[in-house]
Design a protein around this motif. Structure first.
Motif, PDB file in Angstrom:
ATOM      1  N   ARG A  17       0.833  -1.207   0.000  1.00  0.00           N
ATOM      2  CA  ARG A  17       0.000   0.000   0.000  1.00  0.00           C
ATOM      3  C   ARG A  17       0.868   1.258   0.000  1.00  0.00           C
ATOM      4  O   ARG A  17       0.589   2.223  -0.711  1.00  0.00           O
ATOM      5  CB  ARG A  17      -0.914  -0.023   1.222  1.00  0.00           C
ATOM      6  CG  ARG A  17      -1.796   1.171   1.366  1.00  0.00           C
ATOM      7  CD  ARG A  17      -2.801   0.967   2.480  1.00  0.00           C
ATOM      8  NE  ARG A  17      -2.148   0.632   3.725  1.00  0.00           N
ATOM      9  CZ  ARG A  17      -2.207   1.383   4.824  1.00  0.00           C
ATOM     10  NH1 ARG A  17      -2.891   2.497   4.823  1.00  0.00           N
ATOM     11  NH2 ARG A  17      -1.601   1.016   5.931  1.00  0.00           N
ATOM     12  N   HIS A  21       1.287   3.958  -3.115  1.00  0.00           N
ATOM     13  CA  HIS A  21       1.013   5.366  -2.860  1.00  0.00           C
ATOM     14  C   HIS A  21       2.208   6.235  -3.256  1.00  0.00           C
ATOM     15  O   HIS A  21       2.040   7.226  -3.957  1.00  0.00           O
ATOM     16  CB  HIS A  21       0.677   5.594  -1.394  1.00  0.00           C
ATOM     17  CG  HIS A  21       0.476   7.038  -1.087  1.00  0.00           C
ATOM     18  ND1 HIS A  21      -0.716   7.675  -1.350  1.00  0.00           N
ATOM     19  CD2 HIS A  21       1.314   7.969  -0.601  1.00  0.00           C
ATOM     20  CE1 HIS A  21      -0.595   8.944  -1.022  1.00  0.00           C
ATOM     21  NE2 HIS A  21       0.625   9.153  -0.553  1.00  0.00           N
ATOM     22  N   ILE A  53      -3.435   7.556   4.131  1.00  0.00           N
ATOM     23  CA  ILE A  53      -2.744   6.342   3.711  1.00  0.00           C
ATOM     24  C   ILE A  53      -2.043   5.646   4.868  1.00  0.00           C
ATOM     25  O   ILE A  53      -2.159   4.459   5.039  1.00  0.00           O
ATOM     26  CB  ILE A  53      -1.745   6.655   2.582  1.00  0.00           C
ATOM     27  CG1 ILE A  53      -2.477   7.289   1.401  1.00  0.00           C
ATOM     28  CG2 ILE A  53      -1.005   5.412   2.130  1.00  0.00           C
ATOM     29  CD1 ILE A  53      -3.576   6.455   0.802  1.00  0.00           C
TER      30      ILE A  53
END
Length: 111
Positions: A17, A21, A53
């Protein structure tokens, strides 16, 4: 600090992730995403979604971990960091049976 586990990628441990990002948005971890959406009746509608995030870097525990990590590894070259990550037992277990240049999404377990 993170809800997901690190994956044993070719060059070292990666949080997918965070990688995705930073690949798309750089180091900005708090931003508002605005986009246009076409509704069922073909109308165009603007929407804004607040995205978070990873944890804010205002948490002193996170700041201390980053500072300590930087002190220990901040002067190392990328190649040295790769070599260092590949020496750890969790890395070795996660990559067991996988060729050095073979992609993997195996999770790294710390237990």
């Amino acid at each position: 600090m993170f809800n997901e586990k690190f994956e044993a990628w070719i060059l070292g441990p990666v949080l997918r992730r965070v990688y995705l990002h930073t690949r798309d948005f750089g180091l900005n971890f708090s931003y508002v995403l605005s986009t246009k959406v076409i509704t069922e009746n073909n109308a165009i509608k603007n929407i804004s979604v607040d995205k978070k995030i990873i944890s804010d870097l205002t948490d002193q525990e996170i700041i201390n971990v980053i500072d300590k990590t930087w002190e220990q590894y901040g002067n190392m070259s990328p190649r040295d960091l790769v070599d260092e990550s590949h020496k750890t037992s969790p890395w070795i277990k996660a990559r067991n049976g996988i060729q050095e240049n073979e992609p993997s999404d195996n999770q790294i377990s710390l237990v």
